[in-house]
Design a protein around this motif. Structure first.
Motif, mmCIF file in Angstrom:
data_model
loop_
_atom_site.group_PDB
_atom_site.id
_atom_site.type_symbol
_atom_site.label_atom_id
_atom_site.label_comp_id
_atom_site.label_asym_id
_atom_site.label_seq_id
_atom_site.Cartn_x
_atom_site.Cartn_y
_atom_site.Cartn_z
ATOM 1 N N CYS B 23 -51.274 49.594 -39.994
ATOM 2 C CA CYS B 23 -50.516 50.727 -39.371
ATOM 3 C C CYS B 23 -49.561 51.150 -40.448
ATOM 4 C CB CYS B 23 -50.046 49.917 -38.351
ATOM 5 S SG CYS B 23 -48.935 51.291 -37.263
ATOM 6 N N THR B 24 -49.403 52.385 -40.548
ATOM 7 C CA THR B 24 -48.420 52.989 -41.262
ATOM 8 C C THR B 24 -47.662 53.822 -40.322
ATOM 9 O OG1 THR B 24 -49.802 54.568 -42.142
ATOM 10 C CG2 THR B 24 -49.444 52.693 -43.578
ATOM 11 N N TYR B 25 -46.529 54.382 -40.669
ATOM 12 C CA TYR B 25 -45.680 55.281 -39.650
ATOM 13 C C TYR B 25 -44.832 56.138 -40.566
ATOM 14 C CZ TYR B 25 -42.198 51.786 -40.425
ATOM 15 O OH TYR B 25 -41.404 50.635 -40.838
ATOM 16 N N ASP B 26 -44.284 57.312 -40.041
ATOM 17 C CA ASP B 26 -43.585 57.823 -40.759
ATOM 18 C C ASP B 26 -42.206 58.396 -40.001
ATOM 19 O OD1 ASP B 26 -43.700 61.677 -42.322
ATOM 20 O OD2 ASP B 26 -42.385 59.638 -42.862
ATOM 21 N N THR B 27 -41.107 58.110 -40.460
ATOM 22 C CA THR B 27 -39.751 58.438 -39.771
ATOM 23 C C THR B 27 -38.729 58.732 -40.717
ATOM 24 O OG1 THR B 27 -38.390 57.760 -38.038
ATOM 25 C CG2 THR B 27 -39.322 56.053 -39.420
ATOM 26 N N SER B 28 -37.805 59.188 -40.416
ATOM 27 C CA SER B 28 -36.636 59.612 -41.225
ATOM 28 C C SER B 28 -35.306 58.573 -40.537
ATOM 29 C CB SER B 28 -36.184 60.822 -41.162
ATOM 30 O OG SER B 28 -35.759 61.360 -40.023
ATOM 31 N N GLU B 29 -35.875 58.040 -39.514
ATOM 32 C CA GLU B 29 -34.620 56.961 -38.949
ATOM 33 C C GLU B 29 -34.743 55.704 -39.668
ATOM 34 O OE1 GLU B 29 -32.760 58.030 -36.508
ATOM 35 O OE2 GLU B 29 -33.678 60.035 -36.373
ATOM 36 N N SER B 30 -33.347 54.851 -39.452
ATOM 37 C CA SER B 30 -33.502 53.610 -39.899
ATOM 38 C C SER B 30 -33.520 52.622 -38.791
ATOM 39 C CB SER B 30 -32.181 53.429 -40.740
ATOM 40 O OG SER B 30 -31.025 53.761 -39.876
ATOM 41 N N ASN B 31 -33.123 52.971 -37.468
ATOM 42 C CA ASN B 31 -33.239 52.017 -36.407
ATOM 43 C C ASN B 31 -34.317 52.373 -35.395
ATOM 44 O OD1 ASN B 31 -32.313 49.896 -34.827
ATOM 45 N ND2 ASN B 31 -30.388 50.851 -34.237
ATOM 46 N N TYR B 32 -35.108 51.355 -35.350
ATOM 47 C CA TYR B 32 -36.600 51.865 -34.416
ATOM 48 C C TYR B 32 -37.220 50.440 -34.109
ATOM 49 C CZ TYR B 32 -38.481 51.783 -39.251
ATOM 50 O OH TYR B 32 -38.584 51.364 -40.425
ATOM 51 N N TYR B 33 -38.096 50.446 -33.230
ATOM 52 C CA TYR B 33 -38.849 49.391 -32.920
ATOM 53 C C TYR B 33 -40.419 49.929 -33.057
ATOM 54 C CZ TYR B 33 -34.639 48.364 -30.393
ATOM 55 O OH TYR B 33 -33.365 48.098 -29.866
#
Lengths: 114, 115
Positions: B23-33
């Protein structure tokens, strides 16, 4: 045992019909969600609600509406069913706040529009 | 908007062996689940494991463990000692800490455990 209950497991409707999918949770959760599941596309968010009488559009709201008159019940409405709305529909709920425990899902309604 | 990608539509494994789902994901956030859900033929989605992005230690739940690589935005699921009951669809999902409770799902991986 806590539950999210979807009223129908299988449903067949005709094109143009108004369709109601019902979802009830008994966990006093604030948040409720409707997703549709299609092969290769995973689950896509249609609508969600953080409180009674409150609703927010998800990623694919076109052709759908929702109703949340009571905290425990969240209904998905297909105003005029079309064949491209044939899909699996999953309802879910979660606690308010961070929701770090994830969702509790219903068992899904497989809708076929003919 | 966040995206979640599962590059393996289908996988199979022999009973008692180990399998890893990607699984890969793309986000600019630093705090996530991040979450892995299992959907058996009964269609009931079951939470398998979750990971908080601020925790460096990889989450484990019995035979299930994750390899969380934050810099690479990768979140793979390892199933050890595979059992026939592990046969299911597996979905990777992302939740932004600051964007409410919405889960974004990947396309899913169908896992078949063979006797």
């Amino acid at each position: 045992d806590v539950k999210v209950t979807q009223s129908s497991r299988y449903l067949v409707k005709r094109t143009g019909e108004k369709v109601f999918l019902e979802c009830v949770q008994d966990m006093d959760h604030e948040n409720m969600f409707w997703y549709r599941q299609d092969p290769g596309l995973g689950l896509r968010l249609i609508y969600f609600s953080y409180d009674v009488k409150m609703k927010e559009k998800g990623d694919i709201p076109e052709g759908y509406s929702v109703s949340r008159e009571k905290k425990e019940r969240f209904s998905l409405i297909l105003e005029s069913a079309s064949t491209n709305q044939t899909s699996m529909y999953l309802c879910a709920s979660s606690l308010g706040g961070q929701g770090v425990d994830g969702y509790t899902f219903g068992s899904g309604t497989r809708l076929t529009v003919v | 908007a966040q995206t979640v990608t599962q590059s393996q539509p289908e996988m199979s494994v022999q009973e008692a062996e180990t399998v890893t789902l990607s699984c890969t994901y793309d986000t600019s956030e630093s705090n996530y689940y991040l979450f892995w859900y299992k959907q058996p033929p009964s269609r009931q989605m079951i939470l398998v494991i979750r990971q908080e992005a601020y925790k460096q230690q990889n989450a484990t739940e019995n035979r299930f463990s994750v390899n969380f690589q934050k810099a690479a935005k990768s979140f793979s699921l390892k199933i050890s000692d595979s059992q026939l009951g592990d046969t299911a669809m597996y979905f990777c999902a992302f939740m932004d800490h600051n964007a409410g409770n919405m889960l974004t799902f990947g396309g899913g991986t169908r896992l078949m455990v063979k006797p």
